[in-house]
Design a protein around this motif. Sequence first.
Motif, PDB file in Angstrom:
ATOM      1  N   VAL A   1       0.237   5.171  -1.530  1.00 33.98           N
ATOM      2  CA  VAL A   1       0.007   4.210  -2.442  1.00 33.98           C
ATOM      3  C   VAL A   1       0.128   2.593  -1.580  1.00 33.98           C
ATOM      4  O   VAL A   1      -0.725   1.709  -2.143  1.00 33.98           O
TER       5      VAL A   1
ATOM      6  N   LYS B   1      -4.098   7.310  -8.545  1.00 33.95           N
ATOM      7  CA  LYS B   1      -3.396   6.208  -7.735  1.00 33.95           C
ATOM      8  C   LYS B   1      -4.216   5.182  -7.327  1.00 33.95           C
ATOM      9  O   LYS B   1      -3.762   3.960  -7.394  1.00 33.95           O
TER      10      LYS B   1
ATOM     11  N   HIS C   1      -3.480   0.954  -8.088  1.00 33.28           N
ATOM     12  CA  HIS C   1      -3.098   0.003  -6.815  1.00 33.28           C
ATOM     13  C   HIS C   1      -4.468  -0.499  -6.312  1.00 33.28           C
ATOM     14  O   HIS C   1      -4.509  -1.440  -5.408  1.00 33.28           O
TER      15      HIS C   1
END
Length: 222
Positions: free
Chosen positions: A150, A174, A178
């Motif tokens: 990440v 994910k 992010h």
Amino acid sequence: AASAAADSFLIRPGCMAGAAWLLRPLPGGVWIGFALGKIAADVAWYGVEASAHRGVARPADAAGGTAGPATPYVLLDLGQARESFRALTGALPGVAVHYAVKANPHPRLLACLLAAGCRFEAASWAEVRAVIRAGGAPADVLFTHPVKPVTDIARAWRAGVWRFAADSDTELRKIASHAPGAAILLRLDARADGAVGELAELGLPAAAAAGLARLARELGLI
């Protein structure tokens, strides 16, 4: 001054000092035997190292001396790399070719390919950073590792990378967390039955692609 080959024959002072300490009288002669073995091992090691130096062939120059590296080396031919890239793009008109940085991330090679019009594919933040340092635009980088940390996703997104590969719902979530709003490249299993190694393990079945694409849209990815 002593040559490198001559230096190889010398036992380092630290080794001799250690041997002298070990040679002090002790019951049973155990430490004396150990010290003598240590000295013999040092002599053998440096002798082998010196023999290796003597056995290396050095190319002769025009004057009869020696020139060039004394050990095997890799010669990076930027001209050949440039011509190979041009030949590939010439055979694929209208295709944006992306060089896999992991193949060879040398900064001069990246700069050479960049000047020739190449784009890049990265599998880690370190590779993205190498492209940026070579003068490449993050927006032209494809971040294609199927399982990215990440922190790497977040760094690449902040730097300007906007296209990320995925082949699972976990990876999509994910990326959505992010790198919100990023574009997704779905990695498909091309059914390379004759492939060996990791090439036989990449991508998702084509039948699963539609569901993953819908999930990407639901997560705000494009």
